[in-house]
Design a protein around this motif. Structure first.
Motif: not given
Length: 218
Positions: A99-100, A107-110, A137-138, A147-152
Motif C-alpha cells: 500500500n505504502h 496517489a492523486h485526486v480522482g 495521507r490521502v 495513511d499511506l499504509d492504508g490504515h484508517y
C-alpha cells in the motif's frame, strides 16, 4: 450481400443494447426507490427525498448508458443491474508495505480506490475516490482519511465499522464491483451495490488502474 449482412448485424447489436439499457434502467429504478422508501421510514426528510427523486432519472440513465457502452471484464446481470464474477474463498489480504509503495508514488485526486470494510464479523469491499492527497495521507470522498499504509485515520465511519485502504487492481476491484461479502472469513451472500457505486464501476480503467476513465454525459 456482405454489406447487407453487416448492416443486419449492426441492427441486431443495437437492438440488444436497447434491451439491455431498458433492463438496467428498470433494475436501478426499482433498487433506488426501495432504498428511498426505507430511508423515509427511518429518517423522514421530504425536501431531501424530493431532491433525490428529481435527480434520479439522470443518474439512472447515466449509469445504464455507461454500462451498456463500457468495457468491463466482468459478467453483467442486466435484469438485476449487477456484476458477476467468481468469489474468492477469503476477503482480500492487507499488505501495508505494498500500500505504502503504491500510494506514495501514485496517489492523486480522482483515482478510484477499493476499501475493505469490516462490520463486526462481516467484511466486504467498496469503491471510493481520492479527493485530497498530502505527503503522508490521502482522503477518500466517502470514508475519510487514511495513511499511506492504508490504515484508517478518521472518525467519519460509525463505531461499528472499520475500513482499510487497498491497492487498486483487478483482484481488489472485482469483489467491490460484484458485492462479494465474507462472514467470519467464509463466503456470504453478495450485497447490492448503490447507484453511486455502479456509476463508479463504469469509470474503472481495467487496463490502467492508475488512470480512471472519464465520465462523459450520455
Amino acid at each position: 450481400m456482405r454489406q447487407q449482412s453487416s448492416q443486419q448485424a449492426d441492427l441486431f447489436a443495437l437492438d440488444q443494447q436497447r434491451v439491455l439499457y431498458a433492463e438496467l434502467c428498470n433494475a436501478f429504478y426499482a433498487r433506488e426507490l426501495h432504498r428511498l422508501s426505507q430511508q423515509c421510514a427511518t429518517q423522514p426528510d421530504p425536501k431531501r427525498v424530493s431532491r433525490l427523486l428529481d435527480s434520479l432519472p439522470y443518474y439512472v440513465e447515466r449509469a445504464a448508458f455507461h454500462i451498456v457502452h463500457g468495457h468491463c471484464p466482468l459478467t453483467l446481470d442486466g435484469q438485476n443491474g449487477s456484476w458477476i464474477a467468481k468469489q474468492s474463498t477469503k476477503p482480500p489480504s492487507i499488505d501495508s508495505q505494498t500500500n505504502h509503495a503504491f500510494y506514495s508514488a501514485n496517489a492523486h485526486v480522482g483515482i478510484l480506490v477499493p476499501l475493505l470494510v469490516t462490520q463486526g464479523h462481516l467484511q466486504f469491499v467498496t469503491i471510493d475516490t481520492l479527493d485530497q492527497v498530502s505527503s503522508n495521507r490521502v482522503h477518500c470522498n466517502q470514508a475519510g482519511w487514511f495513511d499511506l499504509d492504508g490504515h484508517y485515520k478518521d472518525s467519519r465511519l460509525s463505531g461499528a465499522q472499520h475500513a482499510q485502504l487497498l491497492v487498486p487492481n483487478k483482484k481488489n476491484f472485482t469483489p467491490a464491483c460484484c458485492g462479494h461479502r465474507w462472514q467470519q472469513n467464509k463466503v456470504s451472500s453478495p450485497r447490492t451495490l448503490s447507484l453511486r457505486e455502479m456509476l463508479l464501476t463504469t469509470r474503472i480503467n481495467w487496463k490502467n488502474f492508475k488512470q480512471p476513465l472519464p465520465m462523459k454525459d450520455s
